[in-house]
Design a protein around this motif. Structure first.
Motif, PDB file in Angstrom:
ATOM      1  N   GLN A 100      83.782  -3.355  63.288  1.00  0.00           N
ATOM      2  CA  GLN A 100      82.493  -2.826  62.833  1.00  0.00           C
ATOM      3  C   GLN A 100      81.344  -3.642  63.403  1.00  0.00           C
ATOM      4  O   GLN A 100      80.317  -3.077  63.805  1.00  0.00           O
ATOM      5  CB  GLN A 100      82.442  -2.814  61.311  1.00  0.00           C
ATOM      6  N   ARG A 101      81.500  -4.972  63.445  1.00  0.00           N
ATOM      7  CA  ARG A 101      80.435  -5.816  63.973  1.00  0.00           C
ATOM      8  C   ARG A 101      80.225  -5.532  65.461  1.00  0.00           C
ATOM      9  O   ARG A 101      79.093  -5.427  65.934  1.00  0.00           O
ATOM     10  CB  ARG A 101      80.778  -7.288  63.769  1.00  0.00           C
ATOM     11  N   ILE A 102      81.330  -5.354  66.202  1.00  0.00           N
ATOM     12  CA  ILE A 102      81.212  -5.044  67.629  1.00  0.00           C
ATOM     13  C   ILE A 102      80.545  -3.692  67.827  1.00  0.00           C
ATOM     14  O   ILE A 102      79.682  -3.515  68.694  1.00  0.00           O
ATOM     15  CB  ILE A 102      82.601  -5.096  68.301  1.00  0.00           C
ATOM     16  N   GLU A 103      80.933  -2.704  66.984  1.00  0.00           N
ATOM     17  CA  GLU A 103      80.300  -1.389  67.089  1.00  0.00           C
ATOM     18  C   GLU A 103      78.815  -1.459  66.772  1.00  0.00           C
ATOM     19  O   GLU A 103      77.992  -0.829  67.446  1.00  0.00           O
ATOM     20  CB  GLU A 103      80.989  -0.398  66.145  1.00  0.00           C
ATOM     21  N   GLU A 104      78.454  -2.244  65.734  1.00  0.00           N
ATOM     22  CA  GLU A 104      77.037  -2.390  65.406  1.00  0.00           C
ATOM     23  C   GLU A 104      76.280  -3.058  66.554  1.00  0.00           C
ATOM     24  O   GLU A 104      75.158  -2.650  66.895  1.00  0.00           O
ATOM     25  CB  GLU A 104      76.883  -3.209  64.122  1.00  0.00           C
ATOM     26  N   LEU A 105      76.900  -4.098  67.156  1.00  0.00           N
ATOM     27  CA  LEU A 105      76.252  -4.745  68.299  1.00  0.00           C
ATOM     28  C   LEU A 105      76.099  -3.774  69.461  1.00  0.00           C
ATOM     29  O   LEU A 105      75.057  -3.754  70.136  1.00  0.00           O
ATOM     30  CB  LEU A 105      77.062  -5.970  68.731  1.00  0.00           C
ATOM     31  N   GLN A 106      77.128  -2.960  69.716  1.00  0.00           N
ATOM     32  CA  GLN A 106      77.041  -1.992  70.797  1.00  0.00           C
ATOM     33  C   GLN A 106      75.961  -0.956  70.510  1.00  0.00           C
ATOM     34  O   GLN A 106      75.194  -0.587  71.407  1.00  0.00           O
ATOM     35  CB  GLN A 106      78.390  -1.298  71.005  1.00  0.00           C
ATOM     36  N   ARG A 107      75.900  -0.472  69.242  1.00  0.00           N
ATOM     37  CA  ARG A 107      74.854   0.489  68.886  1.00  0.00           C
ATOM     38  C   ARG A 107      73.473  -0.125  69.033  1.00  0.00           C
ATOM     39  O   ARG A 107      72.549   0.516  69.541  1.00  0.00           O
ATOM     40  CB  ARG A 107      75.067   0.997  67.462  1.00  0.00           C
ATOM     41  N   ALA A 108      73.327  -1.384  68.583  1.00  0.00           N
ATOM     42  CA  ALA A 108      72.027  -2.051  68.709  1.00  0.00           C
ATOM     43  C   ALA A 108      71.662  -2.230  70.179  1.00  0.00           C
ATOM     44  O   ALA A 108      70.505  -2.025  70.563  1.00  0.00           O
ATOM     45  CB  ALA A 108      72.071  -3.396  68.003  1.00  0.00           C
ATOM     46  N   GLN A 109      72.648  -2.594  71.003  1.00  0.00           N
ATOM     47  CA  GLN A 109      72.380  -2.760  72.430  1.00  0.00           C
ATOM     48  C   GLN A 109      72.010  -1.428  73.066  1.00  0.00           C
ATOM     49  O   GLN A 109      71.071  -1.355  73.873  1.00  0.00           O
ATOM     50  CB  GLN A 109      73.602  -3.357  73.118  1.00  0.00           C
ATOM     51  N   GLU A 110      72.741  -0.357  72.708  1.00  0.00           N
ATOM     52  CA  GLU A 110      72.403   0.956  73.246  1.00  0.00           C
ATOM     53  C   GLU A 110      71.012   1.387  72.805  1.00  0.00           C
ATOM     54  O   GLU A 110      70.243   1.942  73.593  1.00  0.00           O
ATOM     55  CB  GLU A 110      73.444   1.989  72.796  1.00  0.00           C
ATOM     56  N   GLN A 111      70.678   1.145  71.521  1.00  0.00           N
ATOM     57  CA  GLN A 111      69.354   1.489  71.019  1.00  0.00           C
ATOM     58  C   GLN A 111      68.279   0.695  71.764  1.00  0.00           C
ATOM     59  O   GLN A 111      67.236   1.239  72.139  1.00  0.00           O
ATOM     60  CB  GLN A 111      69.275   1.207  69.512  1.00  0.00           C
ATOM     61  N   PHE A 112      68.550  -0.595  71.976  1.00  0.00           N
ATOM     62  CA  PHE A 112      67.586  -1.430  72.699  1.00  0.00           C
ATOM     63  C   PHE A 112      67.412  -0.941  74.129  1.00  0.00           C
ATOM     64  O   PHE A 112      66.288  -0.840  74.629  1.00  0.00           O
ATOM     65  CB  PHE A 112      68.061  -2.885  72.677  1.00  0.00           C
ATOM     66  N   GLU A 113      68.538  -0.615  74.798  1.00  0.00           N
ATOM     67  CA  GLU A 113      68.438  -0.108  76.161  1.00  0.00           C
ATOM     68  C   GLU A 113      67.705   1.224  76.202  1.00  0.00           C
ATOM     69  O   GLU A 113      66.904   1.478  77.107  1.00  0.00           O
ATOM     70  CB  GLU A 113      69.835   0.038  76.768  1.00  0.00           C
ATOM     71  N   LYS A 114      67.963   2.075  75.213  1.00  0.00           N
ATOM     72  CA  LYS A 114      67.271   3.366  75.161  1.00  0.00           C
ATOM     73  C   LYS A 114      65.777   3.174  74.963  1.00  0.00           C
ATOM     74  O   LYS A 114      64.960   3.806  75.652  1.00  0.00           O
ATOM     75  CB  LYS A 114      67.858   4.201  74.015  1.00  0.00           C
ATOM     76  N   GLU A 115      65.408   2.299  74.022  1.00  0.00           N
ATOM     77  CA  GLU A 115      63.986   2.036  73.795  1.00  0.00           C
ATOM     78  C   GLU A 115      63.354   1.413  75.032  1.00  0.00           C
ATOM     79  O   GLU A 115      62.216   1.741  75.391  1.00  0.00           O
ATOM     80  CB  GLU A 115      63.810   1.108  72.590  1.00  0.00           C
ATOM     81  N   LEU A 116      64.090   0.521  75.707  1.00  0.00           N
ATOM     82  CA  LEU A 116      63.563  -0.092  76.921  1.00  0.00           C
ATOM     83  C   LEU A 116      63.351   0.957  78.006  1.00  0.00           C
ATOM     84  O   LEU A 116      62.323   0.965  78.690  1.00  0.00           O
ATOM     85  CB  LEU A 116      64.533  -1.178  77.400  1.00  0.00           C
ATOM     86  N   ARG A 117      64.341   1.861  78.171  1.00  0.00           N
ATOM     87  CA  ARG A 117      64.185   2.939  79.152  1.00  0.00           C
ATOM     88  C   ARG A 117      62.999   3.821  78.816  1.00  0.00           C
ATOM     89  O   ARG A 117      62.206   4.180  79.686  1.00  0.00           O
ATOM     90  CB  ARG A 117      65.463   3.782  79.205  1.00  0.00           C
TER      91      ARG A 117
END
Length: 199
Positions: A100-117
């Motif tokens: 779950q922690r890895i999935e949350e980190l991946q979701r946060a990273q994807e969200q950050f990359e999406k916001e950055l894009r």
């Protein structure tokens, strides 16, 4: 042969019975000896039963000890199995939490990359729009830019830099023409009426 049989089956009994008759000297020794032999037989039978009971009790005690040891071994195995199950369950819970922690980190990273894009795209779009507006407005008049009624239709005026004016003035001065720069020109319109009276 008969003596061996008698010695084996009656030797001890008759020896002890005759010794008892000799010691007690009863009035009827045959009847006394007969009763003593009956009593002896009863005592021997009771002793055999007691020994059998003792052997049975010993066997039961051994079985009870074995059963107790087996129960203790089963309890120990059950406790060990419960501990292993608990450790396995804790391991599964830790793995689930890690997943779950890895999935949350991946979701946060994807969200950050999406916001950055999105921010990069918005910045690029803003620059394109600002460049487009500058380029489009540079060749248009005020009336074309403004949508208000009655806006003046003025043409574009190119402004000259100050160094260019000073260079032009220097050229004229070198040619012998004394021309003042526009900022230093004096007013040469019609003279006011009061200038004649004052002079």
């Amino acid at each position: 042969m008969e003596s061996a049989y008698l010695q084996k089956n009656l030797g001890t009994c008759l020896t002890q019975g005759l010794a008892e008759v000799a010691r007690m000297r009863p009035v009827d020794p045959i009847e006394y000896l007969a009763l003593w032999i009956y009593k002896y037989k009863k005592n021997v039978t009771m002793e055999q039963q007691r020994q059998e009971e003792m052997a049975q009790l010993e066997r039961e005690r051994e079985l009870a000890v074995m059963e107790q040891e087996m129960m203790e071994r089963l309890k120990a195995e059950e406790l060990l199995f419960q501990q292993q199950q608990l450790a396995f369950q804790l391991e599964l819970e830790m793995q689930e939490k890690e997943r779950q922690r890895i999935e949350e980190l991946q979701r946060a990273q994807e969200q950050f990359e999406k916001e950055l894009r999105m921010s990069v795209e918005n910045t690029a779009k803003g620059e394109d729009i600002s460049h487009g507006e500058d380029g489009a407005d540079s060749g248009r008049t005020l009336a074309e830019i403004s949508d208000r009624y009655g806006a003046p239709n003025l043409s574009r005026v190119e402004e000259l830099d100050e160094p260019m004016l000073s260079d032009r003035h220097a050229v004229l001065v070198n040619q012998g023409l004394s021309v003042r720069p526009p900022s230093q020109r004096m007013y040469q319109g019609p003279r006011p009426w009061y200038s004649d009276t004052m002079s």
